[in-house]
Design a protein around this motif. Structure first.
Motif, PDB file in Angstrom:
ATOM      1  N   VAL A   1     -44.999  50.529 112.165  1.00  0.00           N
ATOM      2  CA  VAL A   1     -43.833  50.938 111.382  1.00  0.00           C
ATOM      3  C   VAL A   1     -43.338  49.792 110.508  1.00  0.00           C
ATOM      4  CG1 VAL A   1     -41.431  51.716 111.527  1.00  0.00           C
ATOM      5  CG2 VAL A   1     -43.155  52.711 113.043  1.00  0.00           C
ATOM      6  N   SER A   2     -43.429  48.567 110.989  1.00  0.00           N
ATOM      7  CA  SER A   2     -42.923  47.408 110.243  1.00  0.00           C
ATOM      8  C   SER A   2     -43.822  47.008 109.081  1.00  0.00           C
ATOM      9  CB  SER A   2     -42.760  46.205 111.193  1.00  0.00           C
ATOM     10  OG  SER A   2     -41.849  46.494 112.222  1.00  0.00           O
ATOM     11  N   ILE A   3     -45.136  47.103 109.271  1.00  0.00           N
ATOM     12  CA  ILE A   3     -46.057  46.552 108.285  1.00  0.00           C
ATOM     13  C   ILE A   3     -46.263  47.457 107.085  1.00  0.00           C
ATOM     14  CG2 ILE A   3     -48.215  47.513 109.171  1.00  0.00           C
ATOM     15  CD1 ILE A   3     -47.669  43.838 108.174  1.00  0.00           C
ATOM     16  N   VAL A   4     -46.048  48.773 107.237  1.00  0.00           N
ATOM     17  CA  VAL A   4     -46.384  49.681 106.139  1.00  0.00           C
ATOM     18  C   VAL A   4     -45.494  49.478 104.913  1.00  0.00           C
ATOM     19  CG1 VAL A   4     -47.413  51.476 107.580  1.00  0.00           C
ATOM     20  CG2 VAL A   4     -44.961  51.509 107.151  1.00  0.00           C
ATOM     21  N   GLY A   5     -44.237  49.094 105.122  1.00  0.00           N
ATOM     22  CA  GLY A   5     -43.341  48.898 103.980  1.00  0.00           C
ATOM     23  C   GLY A   5     -43.836  47.836 103.019  1.00  0.00           C
ATOM     24  N   PRO A   6     -44.052  46.580 103.514  1.00  0.00           N
ATOM     25  CA  PRO A   6     -44.582  45.551 102.619  1.00  0.00           C
ATOM     26  C   PRO A   6     -45.940  45.899 102.034  1.00  0.00           C
ATOM     27  CG  PRO A   6     -43.700  44.561 104.612  1.00  0.00           C
ATOM     28  CD  PRO A   6     -43.695  46.047 104.830  1.00  0.00           C
ATOM     29  N   LEU A   7     -46.783  46.582 102.810  1.00  0.00           N
ATOM     30  CA  LEU A   7     -48.112  46.943 102.299  1.00  0.00           C
ATOM     31  C   LEU A   7     -48.004  47.874 101.098  1.00  0.00           C
ATOM     32  CD1 LEU A   7     -50.298  47.441 105.513  1.00  0.00           C
ATOM     33  CD2 LEU A   7     -50.272  45.516 103.925  1.00  0.00           C
ATOM     34  N   VAL A   8     -47.040  48.803 101.122  1.00  0.00           N
ATOM     35  CA  VAL A   8     -46.839  49.694  99.977  1.00  0.00           C
ATOM     36  C   VAL A   8     -46.524  48.892  98.730  1.00  0.00           C
ATOM     37  CG1 VAL A   8     -45.216  51.369  98.996  1.00  0.00           C
ATOM     38  CG2 VAL A   8     -46.219  51.773 101.241  1.00  0.00           C
TER      39      VAL A   8
ATOM     40  N   ARG B   1     -40.495  41.391 112.528  1.00  0.00           N
ATOM     41  CA  ARG B   1     -40.836  42.441 113.485  1.00  0.00           C
ATOM     42  C   ARG B   1     -42.331  42.403 113.827  1.00  0.00           C
ATOM     43  NH1 ARG B   1     -36.435  44.619 114.718  1.00  0.00           N
ATOM     44  NH2 ARG B   1     -34.732  44.848 113.214  1.00  0.00           N
ATOM     45  N   VAL B   2     -43.120  41.941 112.879  1.00  0.00           N
ATOM     46  CA  VAL B   2     -44.548  41.757 113.175  1.00  0.00           C
ATOM     47  C   VAL B   2     -44.718  40.655 114.216  1.00  0.00           C
ATOM     48  CG1 VAL B   2     -46.749  41.003 112.215  1.00  0.00           C
ATOM     49  CG2 VAL B   2     -45.327  42.617 110.935  1.00  0.00           C
ATOM     50  N   VAL B   3     -44.009  39.526 114.023  1.00  0.00           N
ATOM     51  CA  VAL B   3     -44.048  38.442 115.012  1.00  0.00           C
ATOM     52  C   VAL B   3     -43.555  38.948 116.361  1.00  0.00           C
ATOM     53  CG1 VAL B   3     -43.059  36.202 115.649  1.00  0.00           C
ATOM     54  CG2 VAL B   3     -43.769  36.624 113.287  1.00  0.00           C
ATOM     55  N   GLU B   4     -42.465  39.716 116.344  1.00  0.00           N
ATOM     56  CA  GLU B   4     -41.911  40.275 117.582  1.00  0.00           C
ATOM     57  C   GLU B   4     -42.952  41.121 118.304  1.00  0.00           C
ATOM     58  OE1 GLU B   4     -37.812  42.574 118.602  1.00  0.00           O
ATOM     59  OE2 GLU B   4     -39.216  43.672 117.310  1.00  0.00           O
ATOM     60  N   ALA B   5     -43.644  41.995 117.553  1.00  0.00           N
ATOM     61  CA  ALA B   5     -44.634  42.885 118.166  1.00  0.00           C
ATOM     62  C   ALA B   5     -45.795  42.104 118.764  1.00  0.00           C
ATOM     63  CB  ALA B   5     -45.143  43.878 117.125  1.00  0.00           C
ATOM     64  N   ILE B   6     -46.245  41.069 118.044  1.00  0.00           N
ATOM     65  CA  ILE B   6     -47.378  40.269 118.542  1.00  0.00           C
ATOM     66  C   ILE B   6     -46.976  39.514 119.810  1.00  0.00           C
ATOM     67  CG2 ILE B   6     -48.886  38.321 118.017  1.00  0.00           C
ATOM     68  CD1 ILE B   6     -48.827  39.234 115.076  1.00  0.00           C
ATOM     69  N   ALA B   7     -45.792  38.856 119.780  1.00  0.00           N
ATOM     70  CA  ALA B   7     -45.325  38.124 120.958  1.00  0.00           C
ATOM     71  C   ALA B   7     -45.044  39.073 122.116  1.00  0.00           C
ATOM     72  CB  ALA B   7     -44.070  37.324 120.611  1.00  0.00           C
TER      73      ALA B   7
END
Length: 384
Positions: A118-125, A175-181
């Motif tokens: 959910v977090s990564i799709v925004g910047p990718l767009v 949020r990407v860092v949060e998900a990975i950690a």
């Protein structure tokens, strides 16, 4: 940025625009103020690039650019909302704001993978839009209004995408860092703390680089540059601080269990007085219950007992110092912090009864003890 609200001032109120793909969309009045400022900043630059334009035309081009930027931000947020819907997170809504925009939704069955998606799709767009525009863009400098707008749209999309990927909450990269950690440690709270520190590292790194460049020479930023840096770094620093605080509170919540917060329970006989509740230990941590005249249980509150003069406690029914306690707030001894906190908040009396597998009440947990545990404060008793 995925992200709720109370009464807001006039300069930051949502104006409903409609819906995109069934997702309600609003624009904050703060965005209108920012638009005016952006037009004032970009119009002179546009006129320098295309000197044949008059001031009115340059202002109109600047306004169109701010609208293009708003559409880019909207597409960014729509991507978040649709991604959230695809993983079962409901009640999405979008607001374009002073800081760009945010998407609110109710997350269900969170996991590192879903949060990352959910977090990564925004910047990718935004990066994809920038890449498509780059294919259409001519390699030479813009020669007309349409080419200039395309040029600005391309690089603003790249800027929005890259900025949101900075590894610090509340940005998407955080949020990407949060998900990975979270995936590595198995703890969402530890992921939140890691992302908060990542945000602070980013701010410290940028400030250090600016200071180094100023000391070394050759870098002479103007007021607009400093204003832009402040506009980016101050919210990132404060957001990182809130993330650290939230992460620490959630870490305490993750380590909580009903059995560690148990208080003894004492059921008073029918007709018992406030003095009887005092003798049962209501002022020293015991959860004292009384039977209401019409049936059901009441929790006798310590503060209500203290409000009754000592000389009157023997003749005052304990039920007059109680609130309903049989409201379904029941958990097992091994209930985790999240379940326990939710039950304590939903309870009318702030009391959660703890019942074992055999149906026997083994104790109770008070809302104030749950709050104290989350905030890592010692439990306190009322003082007479």
């Amino acid at each position: 940025m995925p992200s709720t609200g109370t009464a807001r001032p006039w300069y930051d109120r949502p104006l409903r625009l409609g819906a995109v793909a069934g997702v309600p969309v609003a624009v904050s009045t703060s965005w209108i103020l920012v638009t005016v400022g952006m037009v004032a900043i970009f119009a002179p630059q546009i006129r320098r690039t295309l000197p044949e334009l008059g001031w009115i035309a340059a202002g109109a081009v600047a306004l169109v650019y701010t609208l293009i930027l708003a559409v880019s931000v909207l597409l960014h947020e729509v991507a978040h909302a649709l991604a959230a819907r695809s993983v079962g997170w409901r009640d999405s809504s979008i607001e374009i704001t002073l800081w760009g925009g945010h998407t609110s939704f109710e997350a269900h069955e969170e996991s590192p993978g879903r949060s990352l998606f959910v977090s990564i799709v925004g910047p990718l767009v935004n990066l994809v839009l920038g890449g498509l525009g780059l294919v259409l863009q001519q390699p030479w400098a813009p020669q007309g209004v349409s080419e200039l707008l395309l040029y600005m749209a391309v690089w603003s999309n790249f800027a929005v995408g890259v900025f949101n990927l900075l590894p610090g909450l509340p940005l998407d990269g955080g949020r990407v860092v949060e998900a990975i950690a979270w995936k590595i440690t198995g703890s969402q709270a530890k992921g939140t703390i890691a992302a908060g520190w990542a945000g602070r590292v980013v701010v410290i790194g940028v400030v250090s680089a600016v200071v180094f460049a100023l000391v070394r020479g050759g870098f002479t930023p103007g007021p607009l540059t400093f204003a832009a840096l402040a506009l980016v770094l101050v919210p990132l620093w404060t957001g990182a601080g809130r993330s650290l605080q939230h992460g620490r509170l959630r870490l305490n919540l993750e380590g909580m269990q009903a059995s560690t917060l148990l208080r003894p329970v004492q059921l008073l006989p029918a007709g018992a007085s406030v003095a009887g509740a005092e003798a049962a230990g209501v002022l020293y941590g015991t959860v004292v219950l009384a039977t209401a005249p019409g049936g059901g249980l009441l929790r006798v509150l310590p503060e209500a007992v203290l409000a009754v003069p000592e000389s009157l406690r023997g003749g005052t029914p304990a039920t007059q110092a109680g609130v309903p306690a049989d409201d379904g707030a029941v958990v097992s001894p091994d209930a985790d912090g999240d379940r326990l906190a939710r039950a304590a908040l939903e309870s009318i009396s702030g009391t959660v009864l703890v019942v074992d597998e055999s149906g026997r009440c083994v104790g109770a947990v008070r809302r104030e003890d749950v709050v104290a545990a989350i905030q890592a404060r010692p439990r306190k008793e009322p003082q007479q």
